[in-house]
Motif scaffolding. Structure first.
Motif, PDB file in Angstrom:
ATOM      1  N   GLY A 184      96.490  75.669  20.598  1.00  0.00           N
ATOM      2  CA  GLY A 184      96.762  74.520  21.448  1.00  0.00           C
ATOM      3  C   GLY A 184      96.474  74.749  22.922  1.00  0.00           C
ATOM      4  N   HIS A 185      96.002  75.929  23.265  1.00  0.00           N
ATOM      5  CA  HIS A 185      95.715  76.204  24.674  1.00  0.00           C
ATOM      6  C   HIS A 185      94.523  75.395  25.155  1.00  0.00           C
ATOM      7  CE1 HIS A 185      98.609  79.304  25.540  1.00  0.00           C
ATOM      8  NE2 HIS A 185      98.408  79.768  24.329  1.00  0.00           N
ATOM      9  N   GLY A 186      94.710  74.773  26.305  1.00  0.00           N
ATOM     10  CA  GLY A 186      93.616  74.028  26.913  1.00  0.00           C
ATOM     11  C   GLY A 186      93.487  72.603  26.393  1.00  0.00           C
ATOM     12  N   ILE A 187      94.257  72.262  25.345  1.00  0.00           N
ATOM     13  CA  ILE A 187      94.124  70.925  24.773  1.00  0.00           C
ATOM     14  C   ILE A 187      94.565  69.857  25.779  1.00  0.00           C
ATOM     15  CG2 ILE A 187      94.993  69.387  22.949  1.00  0.00           C
ATOM     16  CD1 ILE A 187      92.904  71.390  21.996  1.00  0.00           C
ATOM     17  N   ARG A 188      95.602  70.180  26.579  1.00  0.00           N
ATOM     18  CA  ARG A 188      96.049  69.203  27.561  1.00  0.00           C
ATOM     19  C   ARG A 188      94.970  68.920  28.600  1.00  0.00           C
ATOM     20  NH1 ARG A 188     100.725  68.811  31.882  1.00  0.00           N
ATOM     21  NH2 ARG A 188      98.861  68.346  33.079  1.00  0.00           N
ATOM     22  N   ASP A 189      94.323  69.991  29.052  1.00  0.00           N
ATOM     23  CA  ASP A 189      93.232  69.806  30.006  1.00  0.00           C
ATOM     24  C   ASP A 189      92.105  68.984  29.381  1.00  0.00           C
ATOM     25  OD1 ASP A 189      94.367  71.352  32.079  1.00  0.00           O
ATOM     26  OD2 ASP A 189      93.855  73.156  30.937  1.00  0.00           O
ATOM     27  N   LEU A 190      91.886  69.243  28.100  1.00  0.00           N
ATOM     28  CA  LEU A 190      90.830  68.515  27.388  1.00  0.00           C
ATOM     29  C   LEU A 190      91.151  67.022  27.382  1.00  0.00           C
ATOM     30  CD1 LEU A 190      88.246  68.827  25.613  1.00  0.00           C
ATOM     31  CD2 LEU A 190      89.751  68.866  23.625  1.00  0.00           C
ATOM     32  N   ILE A 191      92.398  66.698  27.059  1.00  0.00           N
ATOM     33  CA  ILE A 191      92.785  65.298  27.003  1.00  0.00           C
ATOM     34  C   ILE A 191      92.623  64.639  28.371  1.00  0.00           C
ATOM     35  CG2 ILE A 191      94.733  63.720  26.657  1.00  0.00           C
ATOM     36  CD1 ILE A 191      95.803  65.795  24.642  1.00  0.00           C
ATOM     37  N   GLU A 192      93.045  65.364  29.395  1.00  0.00           N
ATOM     38  CA  GLU A 192      92.943  64.831  30.752  1.00  0.00           C
ATOM     39  C   GLU A 192      91.486  64.518  31.106  1.00  0.00           C
ATOM     40  OE1 GLU A 192      94.426  67.038  34.295  1.00  0.00           O
ATOM     41  OE2 GLU A 192      96.328  66.763  33.206  1.00  0.00           O
ATOM     42  N   ALA A 193      90.615  65.460  30.768  1.00  0.00           N
ATOM     43  CA  ALA A 193      89.200  65.261  31.069  1.00  0.00           C
ATOM     44  C   ALA A 193      88.640  64.089  30.277  1.00  0.00           C
ATOM     45  CB  ALA A 193      88.424  66.537  30.759  1.00  0.00           C
ATOM     46  N   VAL A 194      89.041  64.012  28.997  1.00  0.00           N
ATOM     47  CA  VAL A 194      88.554  62.914  28.152  1.00  0.00           C
ATOM     48  C   VAL A 194      89.003  61.571  28.731  1.00  0.00           C
ATOM     49  CG1 VAL A 194      88.838  61.816  25.894  1.00  0.00           C
ATOM     50  CG2 VAL A 194      88.379  64.259  26.031  1.00  0.00           C
ATOM     51  N   ALA A 195      90.291  61.521  29.118  1.00  0.00           N
ATOM     52  CA  ALA A 195      90.808  60.284  29.694  1.00  0.00           C
ATOM     53  C   ALA A 195      90.060  59.934  30.981  1.00  0.00           C
ATOM     54  CB  ALA A 195      92.300  60.422  29.960  1.00  0.00           C
ATOM     55  N   GLY A 196      89.795  60.968  31.787  1.00  0.00           N
ATOM     56  CA  GLY A 196      89.088  60.749  33.044  1.00  0.00           C
ATOM     57  C   GLY A 196      87.684  60.208  32.833  1.00  0.00           C
TER      58      GLY A 196
ATOM     59  N   TRP B 137      93.231  50.280  20.005  1.00  0.00           N
ATOM     60  CA  TRP B 137      92.824  51.376  20.874  1.00  0.00           C
ATOM     61  C   TRP B 137      92.203  50.845  22.152  1.00  0.00           C
ATOM     62  CZ3 TRP B 137      87.727  50.274  20.893  1.00  0.00           C
ATOM     63  CH2 TRP B 137      87.222  49.680  19.733  1.00  0.00           C
ATOM     64  N   ASP B 138      92.387  51.621  23.219  1.00  0.00           N
ATOM     65  CA  ASP B 138      91.731  51.275  24.489  1.00  0.00           C
ATOM     66  C   ASP B 138      90.366  51.951  24.587  1.00  0.00           C
ATOM     67  OD1 ASP B 138      93.920  49.772  25.862  1.00  0.00           O
ATOM     68  OD2 ASP B 138      94.970  51.646  25.415  1.00  0.00           O
ATOM     69  N   TYR B 139      90.303  53.167  24.076  1.00  0.00           N
ATOM     70  CA  TYR B 139      89.055  53.931  24.174  1.00  0.00           C
ATOM     71  C   TYR B 139      88.692  54.556  22.832  1.00  0.00           C
ATOM     72  CZ  TYR B 139      90.033  53.644  29.174  1.00  0.00           C
ATOM     73  OH  TYR B 139      90.300  53.199  30.430  1.00  0.00           O
ATOM     74  N   VAL B 140      87.389  54.640  22.587  1.00  0.00           N
ATOM     75  CA  VAL B 140      86.908  55.353  21.400  1.00  0.00           C
ATOM     76  C   VAL B 140      86.348  56.703  21.841  1.00  0.00           C
ATOM     77  CG1 VAL B 140      85.256  55.361  19.496  1.00  0.00           C
ATOM     78  CG2 VAL B 140      86.317  53.227  20.217  1.00  0.00           C
TER      79      VAL B 140
ATOM     80  N   LYS C 177      95.675  54.132  24.600  1.00  0.00           N
ATOM     81  CA  LYS C 177      95.493  54.579  23.222  1.00  0.00           C
ATOM     82  C   LYS C 177      94.040  54.950  22.975  1.00  0.00           C
ATOM     83  CE  LYS C 177      99.162  52.464  20.554  1.00  0.00           C
ATOM     84  NZ  LYS C 177      99.443  51.469  19.508  1.00  0.00           N
ATOM     85  N   PHE C 178      93.858  56.089  22.333  1.00  0.00           N
ATOM     86  CA  PHE C 178      92.517  56.577  22.051  1.00  0.00           C
ATOM     87  C   PHE C 178      92.301  56.633  20.539  1.00  0.00           C
ATOM     88  CE2 PHE C 178      91.276  58.237  26.225  1.00  0.00           C
ATOM     89  CZ  PHE C 178      92.498  58.222  26.883  1.00  0.00           C
ATOM     90  N   LYS C 179      91.117  56.196  20.115  1.00  0.00           N
ATOM     91  CA  LYS C 179      90.743  56.374  18.711  1.00  0.00           C
ATOM     92  C   LYS C 179      89.733  57.518  18.647  1.00  0.00           C
ATOM     93  CE  LYS C 179      87.939  53.630  16.144  1.00  0.00           C
ATOM     94  NZ  LYS C 179      87.558  52.506  15.267  1.00  0.00           N
ATOM     95  N   LEU C 180      90.047  58.532  17.849  1.00  0.00           N
ATOM     96  CA  LEU C 180      89.170  59.708  17.752  1.00  0.00           C
ATOM     97  C   LEU C 180      88.387  59.649  16.438  1.00  0.00           C
ATOM     98  CD1 LEU C 180      88.504  62.340  19.275  1.00  0.00           C
ATOM     99  CD2 LEU C 180      90.266  63.463  17.909  1.00  0.00           C
ATOM    100  N   VAL C 181      87.064  59.716  16.556  1.00  0.00           N
ATOM    101  CA  VAL C 181      86.207  59.667  15.361  1.00  0.00           C
ATOM    102  C   VAL C 181      85.505  61.007  15.202  1.00  0.00           C
ATOM    103  CG1 VAL C 181      84.260  58.529  14.238  1.00  0.00           C
ATOM    104  CG2 VAL C 181      85.828  57.206  15.660  1.00  0.00           C
ATOM    105  N   ASP C 182      85.726  61.648  14.068  1.00  0.00           N
ATOM    106  CA  ASP C 182      85.133  62.958  13.796  1.00  0.00           C
ATOM    107  C   ASP C 182      83.710  62.770  13.266  1.00  0.00           C
ATOM    108  OD1 ASP C 182      85.031  65.665  13.594  1.00  0.00           O
ATOM    109  OD2 ASP C 182      86.124  65.793  11.697  1.00  0.00           O
TER     110      ASP C 182
ATOM    111  N   PRO D 231      84.612  49.076  31.677  1.00  0.00           N
ATOM    112  CA  PRO D 231      85.278  49.182  32.969  1.00  0.00           C
ATOM    113  C   PRO D 231      84.455  49.912  34.029  1.00  0.00           C
ATOM    114  CG  PRO D 231      86.402  50.486  31.277  1.00  0.00           C
ATOM    115  CD  PRO D 231      85.406  49.638  30.607  1.00  0.00           C
ATOM    116  N   ALA D 232      84.905  49.809  35.244  1.00  0.00           N
ATOM    117  CA  ALA D 232      84.209  50.389  36.388  1.00  0.00           C
ATOM    118  C   ALA D 232      83.942  51.864  36.152  1.00  0.00           C
ATOM    119  CB  ALA D 232      85.057  50.226  37.650  1.00  0.00           C
ATOM    120  N   GLY D 233      82.834  52.317  36.698  1.00  0.00           N
ATOM    121  CA  GLY D 233      82.512  53.724  36.571  1.00  0.00           C
ATOM    122  C   GLY D 233      81.707  54.006  35.322  1.00  0.00           C
ATOM    123  N   ALA D 234      81.600  53.022  34.431  1.00  0.00           N
ATOM    124  CA  ALA D 234      80.826  53.218  33.213  1.00  0.00           C
ATOM    125  C   ALA D 234      79.348  53.087  33.510  1.00  0.00           C
ATOM    126  CB  ALA D 234      81.229  52.185  32.171  1.00  0.00           C
ATOM    127  N   GLY D 235      78.549  53.456  32.519  1.00  0.00           N
ATOM    128  CA  GLY D 235      77.114  53.279  32.656  1.00  0.00           C
ATOM    129  C   GLY D 235      76.488  54.460  33.355  1.00  0.00           C
ATOM    130  N   GLY D 236      75.191  54.504  33.299  1.00  0.00           N
ATOM    131  CA  GLY D 236      74.491  55.679  33.795  1.00  0.00           C
ATOM    132  C   GLY D 236      73.824  55.426  35.131  1.00  0.00           C
TER     133      GLY D 236
END
Lengths: 277, 465
Positions: free
Chosen positions: A184-196, A37-40, A86-91, A270-275
């Motif tokens: 499934g409505h809005g799930i695509r937007d959700l993924i986009e935001a998560v990736a962003g 995975w690239d992101y958790v 690739k994303f790993k999703l942890v519930d 990666p860049a953009g991380a951190g607070g």
């Protein structure tokens, strides 16, 4: 302490909450395949908010179910691919808060703090948004990499509850995505935001709680110390609050150097991380 | 902190320690309060409830039922009403059942005698085993058949979580888990079930407190005893116009005393052997539901009434036999029952009871349901034939023949409330805690408390009255 406004969050139109075929363009569900995975991504939320439905719509029906280390609480994991990443999703266990010493809340809290998810999806029941925001605000004290999933929009509509999600987005300082996970409505937007949020292209500016009076000064003083010891720690104030409350787990993390590793890990991201926001 | 070198882990922990000392105990509450305030403000700014702006009926109802001022009084009134209806209704069927069942005993004895059966067989089977059964059915069935449906209605309406909500702050105040209000409510049904329900409490310390104190609320098996005592003694001590209310009030008082002891013992435990902070939790109030008549009848009559009755009956049959043997085996001129109860008598008297009652409690360890029938059988067992076909005559027996007073009844109510759990509950405590030590404490601590409280009440009453 006033609410800070977010610097830049992409705006997107409200998804149509009406019958129709949901689009999952670019999403590949990987089911139990969570290798390389690239992101958790962590999935948090109150019980009964449709968290599992969101989980399934992202990863497909298959999920890897195990136990949290040393605990008898089930841990579900799944994978999905979007935009060649690739994303790993942890519930995480469904909880109402992260403040108590219950096993479920400890697991959720520890994972968001020490598991360093690249993004945390907070699923809320839109019909009872106010109650759900309590957990949301607590999560935002721990991590600034989060997306709010306004789920059960159809039920909200039926009950005559309207939510100005853009207003909410600017108040919370994280992307707010209305969804109907069941269809499934809005799930695509959700993924986009998560990736962003995960790759840092969306910079969040999470809401921080304020207005707790006299104690705020003690929190600020301790937070300054924590920040000086661990520069770049995104949740120094939260760590300070937990320390003042005598949270043994956080005390151990400080004494044992776990927090130090955490900061190093943040710096390697990666860049953009951190607070630093 | 404007120091040059970054603070070490030790520095931070030290400052946290010293800053914490300067903080109010309400620090946590302030943070939680701030979170809720922010959540409310943010939600208010973003949410518009168009069509349904005004609160729904159930929200309004919740506001009254769980209000800080009205919540607890409404709860007590509701319970009092349930007890009152049970007390008013229980006397009539009791009479009918007793007439039929004891009539049957005489017929059977007559039949056995005419067949030439040996006296000990007739005695053991009909004056012992059967009479034990008859007593349990006659005395226990009517209050159960009225009380359980009423209790089940409250449960099905969704009222119990609200009752727990009204009380959770009390438990937090004494250093226990708020959910203990819920497990305590379960205990009103059955203490063994209440002990199992303690699984919902995550923190081991608070769970143990909830398990050890669950016994202090009267279970379904003990309610009929309490209601019966309320009918026979408390109501008799008052003029007829208010007697049923007084009886209901006395049962309610016992319940309140039970809750107070739950809190007191929880407090004592969390200050001594089980020290620690109370953890917070969220209680989601389920929606109100329209009770389903069929389900209420099934749950209350089959699941509860018949279950409790069955348990009582299978315990009462051997107990009846044992009592008959104790009453009819003579050693040096005295029956065994007389010998045992006689030796227990000084202890019994000291706590406002008598030797027979203590003997009954020993025989009734497997099931609290049979305490009163056991007492009655022991009193009447030694050949003394008294036909008791109404609760008024029951009172005549206990007051007239055995010298019971209001103090005896009050002591018995308190003892019944506080004494050791039944063997099923003790076994459940062992299974749930896996510890012989805590099981022993769970069994003996209530017993000790029961003796101490009854002793103080009895001595106090004798001193001042």
């Amino acid at each position: 302490m006033t609410t800070k406004r977010p610097r830049s969050i992409r705006r997107r139109p409200l998804p149509i909450v009406a019958p129709g075929v949901p689009v999952y363009e670019g999403l590949r569900r990987l089911g139990i395949d969570t290798a390389d995975w690239d992101y958790v991504v962590a999935l948090a939320g109150n019980p009964n908010t449709g968290k599992s439905t969101v989980f399934n719509s992202l990863t497909g029906l298959k999920q890897h179910v195990g136990n949290w280390p040393g605990k008898t609480v089930a841990r579900a994991e799944g994978g999905f691919e979007y935009g060649a990443k690739k994303f790993k999703l942890v519930d995480l266990p469904g909880t109402y808060s992260l403040l108590s010493a219950s096993t479920d809340e400890e697991i959720a809290r520890d994972f968001i703090l020490f598991g360093r998810p690249d993004c945390t999806i907070i699923v809320v029941d839109t019909t009872v948004l106010e109650r759900n925001l309590n957990l949301t605000l607590q999560i935002l004290e721990i991590t600034d990499r989060a997306v709010l999933c306004l789920n059960l929009m159809d039920e909200a509509e039926r009950k005559g509850v309207e939510v100005d999600h853009e207003h909410l987005e600017s108040d919370l300082g994280i992307p707010v995505i209305p969804t109907v996970a069941r269809t499934g409505h809005g799930i695509r937007d959700l993924i986009e935001a998560v990736a962003g949020v995960a790759d840092g292209s969306i910079v969040t500016r999470p809401h921080r709680i304020g207005g707790y009076g006299e104690a705020a000064r003690s929190v600020d003083r301790l937070a300054a110390m924590v920040e000086a010891a661990y520069p770049g720690l995104p949740n120094a104030r939260w760590v300070a609050m937990r320390l003042l409350e005598g949270d043994k787990r956080v005390e151990r993390a400080i004494a044992g150097g776990e927090l130090h590793e955490l900061v190093e890990a943040y710096e390697m991201q990666p860049a953009g991380a951190g607070g630093t926001g | 902190m404007a120091t040059n070198a970054p603070p070490t882990a030790g520095d931070i922990l030290e400052s946290a320690e010293s800053l914490r000392r300067g903080l109010d105990v309400s620090f946590r509450d302030e943070i939680v309060g701030a979170i809720y305030e922010d959540a409310t403000a943010i939600a208010r700014a973003a949410v518009r409830t168009g069509r349904r702006a005004e609160p729904t009926w159930d929200a309004k109802l919740d506001r009254i039922l769980t209000s800080r001022i009205w919540g607890i009084p409404i709860m007590l009134l509701g319970l009092a009403a349930v007890f009152w209806i049970t007390i008013v209704g229980a006397n009539y069927p009791s009479q009918a059942i007793a007439t039929v069942l004891f009539g049957l005993e005489d017929v059977a004895v007559g039949l056995f005698d005419s067949l030439g059966a040996p006296w000990w067989l007739t005695g053991f089977l009909w004056r012992g085993v059967y009479r034990g059964l008859a007593w349990v059915v006659a005395v226990m069935l009517p209050p159960m058949a009225i009380f359980f449906p009423l209790f089940t209605i409250l449960e099905n309406l969704g009222y119990l979580p609200r009752a727990a909500f009204n009380m959770d702050w009390l438990f937090k105040r004494v250093g226990a888990h708020g959910k203990q209000a819920l497990t305590m409510s379960m205990g009103f049904g059955c203490n063994a079930a209440g002990v199992i329900a303690c699984r919902v409490i995550d923190s081991p310390r608070e769970r143990l407190i909830a398990i050890l104190t669950n016994n202090f609320v009267p279970c379904n098996g003990r309610f009929p005893t309490l209601i019966l005592l309320g009918i026979v003694f408390v109501s008799a001590a008052f003029p007829p116009s208010v007697s049923t209310f007084a009886a209901a009030g006395s049962v309610l008082a016992v319940v309140v005393v039970g809750v107070l002891f739950t809190l007191l013992v929880s407090w004592a435990l969390s200050r001594t052997v089980l020290k620690g902070e109370a953890s917070s939790f969220t209680l989601e109030l389920p929606p109100y539901r329209r009770p389903n008549v069929g389900q209420i009848l099934y749950t209350s009559l089959i699941d509860r009434t018949l279950f409790v009755l069955y348990r009582a009956v299978i315990m009462a049959a051997p107990a009846g036999g044992v009592i008959w043997l104790l009453s009819n085996v003579f050693v040096g001129g005295d029956s065994l029952a007389a010998l045992v109860s006689g030796s227990l008598d000084p202890l019994g008297r000291a706590v406002g009871l008598d030797g027979v009652i203590l003997l009954a409690y020993i025989i009734a360890i497997p099931a609290n349901e049979i305490v009163v029938p056991t007492i009655l059988m022991t009193y009447t067992g030694a050949g003394m034939m008294i036909e008791i076909d109404s609760l008024t005559e029951l009172q005549a027996l206990l007051v007239g023949e055995q010298g019971w007073t209001l103090l005896t009844a009050v002591s018995l109510m308190l003892f019944s409330l506080l004494h050791n759990p039944c063997s099923t509950t003790i076994w459940t405590i062992y299974k749930e805690t896996g510890s012989a030590k805590w099981t022993t404490i769970g069994a003996l601590m209530p017993l000790a408390i029961a003796f101490i409280v009854c002793f103080l009440v009895a001595q106090g009453a004798r001193l001042f009255l």
